[in-house]
Write a protein that holds these residues in place. Structure first.
Motif, PDB file in Angstrom:
ATOM      1  N   GLU A 106     -22.187  22.916  24.784  1.00 49.15           N
ATOM      2  CA  GLU A 106     -20.726  22.862  24.648  1.00 49.15           C
ATOM      3  C   GLU A 106     -20.167  21.600  25.291  1.00 49.15           C
ATOM      4  OE1 GLU A 106     -16.673  25.248  26.011  1.00 49.15           O
ATOM      5  OE2 GLU A 106     -18.635  26.197  26.249  1.00 49.15           O
ATOM      6  N   TRP A 107     -20.616  21.296  26.511  1.00 50.88           N
ATOM      7  CA  TRP A 107     -20.075  20.139  27.218  1.00 50.88           C
ATOM      8  C   TRP A 107     -20.618  18.829  26.652  1.00 50.88           C
ATOM      9  CZ3 TRP A 107     -15.925  20.036  30.132  1.00 50.88           C
ATOM     10  CH2 TRP A 107     -15.454  21.252  30.651  1.00 50.88           C
ATOM     11  N   GLU A 108     -21.820  18.838  26.125  1.00 51.02           N
ATOM     12  CA  GLU A 108     -22.303  17.636  25.433  1.00 51.02           C
ATOM     13  C   GLU A 108     -21.458  17.373  24.186  1.00 51.02           C
ATOM     14  OE1 GLU A 108     -26.430  18.314  24.722  1.00 51.02           O
ATOM     15  OE2 GLU A 108     -27.055  17.305  26.580  1.00 51.02           O
ATOM     16  N   GLY A 109     -21.053  18.438  23.502  1.00 51.03           N
ATOM     17  CA  GLY A 109     -20.182  18.282  22.339  1.00 51.03           C
ATOM     18  C   GLY A 109     -18.823  17.740  22.722  1.00 51.03           C
ATOM     19  N   ARG A 110     -18.292  18.228  23.847  1.00 52.40           N
ATOM     20  CA  ARG A 110     -16.995  17.725  24.300  1.00 52.40           C
ATOM     21  C   ARG A 110     -17.073  16.245  24.675  1.00 52.40           C
ATOM     22  NH1 ARG A 110     -14.481  22.570  28.141  1.00 52.40           N
ATOM     23  NH2 ARG A 110     -14.412  24.180  26.517  1.00 52.40           N
ATOM     24  N   PHE A 111     -18.178  15.875  25.307  1.00 52.08           N
ATOM     25  CA  PHE A 111     -18.361  14.468  25.676  1.00 52.08           C
ATOM     26  C   PHE A 111     -18.474  13.597  24.415  1.00 52.08           C
ATOM     27  CE2 PHE A 111     -20.991  10.791  26.673  1.00 52.08           C
ATOM     28  CZ  PHE A 111     -20.335  10.270  27.775  1.00 52.08           C
ATOM     29  N   THR A 112     -19.222  14.096  23.432  1.00 52.64           N
ATOM     30  CA  THR A 112     -19.369  13.347  22.179  1.00 52.64           C
ATOM     31  C   THR A 112     -18.020  13.170  21.496  1.00 52.64           C
ATOM     32  OG1 THR A 112     -21.618  14.187  21.876  1.00 52.64           O
ATOM     33  CG2 THR A 112     -20.513  13.308  19.932  1.00 52.64           C
ATOM     34  N   ASP A 113     -17.200  14.232  21.479  1.00 49.79           N
ATOM     35  CA  ASP A 113     -15.867  14.141  20.868  1.00 49.79           C
ATOM     36  C   ASP A 113     -15.000  13.123  21.601  1.00 49.79           C
ATOM     37  OD1 ASP A 113     -16.567  16.042  19.031  1.00 49.79           O
ATOM     38  OD2 ASP A 113     -15.653  17.716  20.122  1.00 49.79           O
ATOM     39  N   CYS A 114     -15.157  13.062  22.926  1.00 49.33           N
ATOM     40  CA  CYS A 114     -14.389  12.103  23.721  1.00 49.33           C
ATOM     41  C   CYS A 114     -14.788  10.675  23.380  1.00 49.33           C
ATOM     42  CB  CYS A 114     -14.599  12.386  25.209  1.00 49.33           C
ATOM     43  SG  CYS A 114     -13.675  11.287  26.322  1.00 49.33           S
ATOM     44  N   VAL A 115     -16.085  10.433  23.251  1.00 51.00           N
ATOM     45  CA  VAL A 115     -16.578   9.083  22.980  1.00 51.00           C
ATOM     46  C   VAL A 115     -16.230   8.645  21.561  1.00 51.00           C
ATOM     47  CG1 VAL A 115     -18.667   7.665  22.818  1.00 51.00           C
ATOM     48  CG2 VAL A 115     -18.417   9.299  24.682  1.00 51.00           C
ATOM     49  N   LYS A 116     -16.099   9.603  20.645  1.00 50.71           N
ATOM     50  CA  LYS A 116     -15.779   9.262  19.259  1.00 50.71           C
ATOM     51  C   LYS A 116     -14.451   8.529  19.131  1.00 50.71           C
ATOM     52  CE  LYS A 116     -18.327  12.884  16.780  1.00 50.71           C
ATOM     53  NZ  LYS A 116     -18.196  14.145  16.003  1.00 50.71           N
ATOM     54  N   VAL A 117     -13.518   8.787  20.049  1.00 50.78           N
ATOM     55  CA  VAL A 117     -12.202   8.136  19.976  1.00 50.78           C
ATOM     56  C   VAL A 117     -12.123   6.990  20.972  1.00 50.78           C
ATOM     57  CG1 VAL A 117     -10.952  10.099  19.044  1.00 50.78           C
ATOM     58  CG2 VAL A 117     -11.260   9.907  21.524  1.00 50.78           C
ATOM     59  N   MET A 118     -13.269   6.365  21.246  1.00 48.35           N
ATOM     60  CA  MET A 118     -13.324   5.148  22.048  1.00 48.35           C
ATOM     61  C   MET A 118     -13.831   4.009  21.176  1.00 48.35           C
ATOM     62  SD  MET A 118     -14.884   6.310  25.730  1.00 48.35           S
ATOM     63  CE  MET A 118     -14.062   7.515  26.758  1.00 48.35           C
ATOM     64  N   ALA A 119     -13.493   2.795  21.571  1.00 48.16           N
ATOM     65  CA  ALA A 119     -13.952   1.624  20.832  1.00 48.16           C
ATOM     66  C   ALA A 119     -14.018   0.439  21.781  1.00 48.16           C
ATOM     67  CB  ALA A 119     -13.014   1.312  19.673  1.00 48.16           C
TER      68      ALA A 119
END
Length: 329
Positions: A106-119
């Protein structure tokens, strides 16, 4: 994490403090607003929304740890003291053997979602953020401008929020408040690409927060004065009773509570206008009846009333020809 050419992510809004090493910058990335992240800050200094690269995940982790500590005790979180401060978290190279795999996923998914909106743009890290707000406030150095992402107030209610495209109005307001108080004005420096138009409305949200504060203050202060005792003709009576309060106070307090019954997502111009009328009436009732304790920071509310009354208003008219040949809006 995507790396984007600076030409494809133009800077549309920026602020820099005068005489301070503080600034904020925003780019438009595929139609979404991204704010620059200060990724070189020390962990202990990473407190603001933009300073901590993964702060959305950190904020959710803090809330989860707080819930666990409240329900099961501090011994169930690591570290048991200071878990609310990410700078004190241990860097774990691997998960504990008793870690729940579902929680890890669950927390790995949340981290991935956070990184997706970074550039990465022009060698710096940027993250998707809400529209910035320009804030005018005062401190020991005088009147200042800054940038925030939420309508918030501290103990001092002389804090004023403007949408980003009203930065020039915010600067003028900052200088006006400084002139009126005889204090310095540090109005900041702004750049704004007018092709980007903020979508967030600030005036009604600001008024609603002030209305909540005022309604709570009136309730608390009347209760406090009812509890306080006075000696009259050798009898102990409450310092104030309902019959001692002016009747027009009941009407304005009821109107204020009624407008706050409107859900926050439906609180718009009409409700804000009604709330501002209540602010004005509470100040009048307080002055007229010598109830100085009733008004909450009257100078701040007078300034907010003035800001509301001078806000820009857009009118849209639809003109239809009537049978008589006259026009109606």
């Amino acid at each position: 994490m995507a790396e984007i050419d600076a030409a494809d992510a133009p800077v549309v809004f920026a602020w820099a403090g005068e005489g301070r090493d503080q600034s904020s910058s925003y780019r438009l990335v595929d139609g979404a607003l991204y704010g620059q992240v200060n990724s070189v800050s020390k962990r202990a200094a990473c407190r603001s929304a933009l300073d901590y690269p993964t702060s959305p995940v950190v904020g959710r982790a803090q809330a989860s740890l707080s819930e666990i500590a409240a329900a099961k005790g501090h011994s169930m979180v690591v570290p048991p003291k200071g878990f609310h401060d990410p700078a004190r978290w241990s860097n774990l190279d691997e998960f504990p053997p008793n870690a729940c795999q579902e929680d890890i996923f669950e927390w790995e998914g949340r981290f991935t979602d956070c990184v997706k909106v970074m550039a990465v743009v022009d060698g710096a890290l940027w993250r998707a953020v809400p529209d910035p707000l320009v804030v005018v406030y005062r401190n020991t150095s005088g009147w200042q401008t800054s940038v925030a992402h939420d309508v918030t107030f501290s103990q001092d209610l002389q804090r004023f929020h403007f949408s980003a495209d009203r930065w020039a109005e915010a600067q003028a307001f900052c200088r006006e408040m400084a002139l009126g108080s005889g204090r310095p004005a540090n109005a900041g420096r702004f750049t704004h690409d007018q092709t980007w138009v903020p979508t967030r409305e600030t005036d009604a949200a600001e008024v609603r927060e002030l209305a909540i504060r005022l309604a709570s203050h009136i309730s608390r202060m009347t209760n406090d004065h009812a509890v306080m005792k006075r000696v009259t003709h050798e009898k102990i009576k409450p310092k104030i009773t309902w019959s001692d309060l002016p009747t027009d106070l009941f009407g304005v307090y009821g109107a204020l509570r009624s407008v706050l019954d409107v859900p926050s997502d439906q609180f718009g111009e009409q409700q804000a206008g009604e709330a501002v009328e209540c602010f004005d009436k509470v100040l009048a009732v307080s002055d007229r009846n010598g109830l100085g304790w009733l008004a909450l920071q009257p100078e701040a509310y007078k300034a907010h009333i003035g800001k509301w009354n001078s806000r820009p208003i857009e009118f849209a008219f639809q003109r239809d020809h009537l049978r008589t040949g006259t026009l109606r809006p």
